[in-house]
Design an enzyme around this catalytic site. Sequence first.
Site, mmCIF file in Angstrom:
data_model
loop_
_atom_site.group_PDB
_atom_site.id
_atom_site.type_symbol
_atom_site.label_atom_id
_atom_site.label_comp_id
_atom_site.label_asym_id
_atom_site.label_seq_id
_atom_site.Cartn_x
_atom_site.Cartn_y
_atom_site.Cartn_z
ATOM 1 C CG MET A 86 -1.923 -1.136 1.215
ATOM 2 S SD MET A 86 -2.856 -1.244 -0.335
ATOM 3 C CE MET A 86 -3.361 -2.943 -0.261
ATOM 4 C CB CYS A 87 4.446 1.982 0.162
ATOM 5 S SG CYS A 87 4.755 1.807 1.901
ATOM 6 C CG HIS A 88 1.076 6.545 -2.308
ATOM 7 N ND1 HIS A 88 0.601 6.393 -1.025
ATOM 8 C CD2 HIS A 88 -0.004 6.761 -3.086
ATOM 9 C CE1 HIS A 88 -0.718 6.513 -1.029
ATOM 10 N NE2 HIS A 88 -1.108 6.737 -2.258
ATOM 11 C CG MET A 123 5.775 2.606 5.386
ATOM 12 S SD MET A 123 5.941 1.597 6.878
ATOM 13 C CE MET A 123 6.474 0.044 6.191
ATOM 14 C CD GLU A 124 8.890 5.410 1.320
ATOM 15 O OE1 GLU A 124 8.078 5.149 0.420
ATOM 16 O OE2 GLU A 124 8.520 5.824 2.448
ATOM 17 C CG ASP A 138 23.501 -12.439 2.237
ATOM 18 O OD1 ASP A 138 23.325 -13.677 2.291
ATOM 19 O OD2 ASP A 138 23.965 -11.859 1.236
#
Length: 168
Positions: A86-88, A123-124, A138
């Site tokens: 749902m992120c733009h 969110m970014e 990793d």
Amino acid sequence: MNMNSGEGQAGNGSFTHFNEQGRARMVDISGKAVTARTAVAESRLTMAETTLQAIKEGRIGKGDVLAVAQVAGIQGAKRTSDWIPMCHPLPLTGVNISFSDNGVNELYIEVTVKTEGKTGVEMEALTAASAAALTIYDMCKALQKDMVIGPTQLVSKTGGKNGDYYSK
């Protein structure tokens, strides 16, 4: 299904990420003002002292761990809308990632993301911190598999109609 109570509501009493049928939707931001927006997120990896020293001394066989994690974090910020449904997609104006440590067993990641837009970059910033942490894991997992990632959290955000936020 009652969609008119609880957290995550828009100012009009409805959930911002649900439509009138209670199904997920991307929020319409077309009426929002463009403002300068910044978000800062952080994450941490807890590891053995020998693993931290190997990272700091450049003794990891896969290469410069922090340089690769920096690029991974930037890529994560730029591609957040590909990961989070749902992120733009946003035109980012800046992404900065810094690393520090406690000299013993913790490596810290701090990410600052900026844009001038109609929605925030929390969110970014969180995605960038997560991508950097996962990349470090990793690259070092051959040396240590029991590293712990987290907490990953929002530190602050500025801009937008909901105002500024600063964690404790």
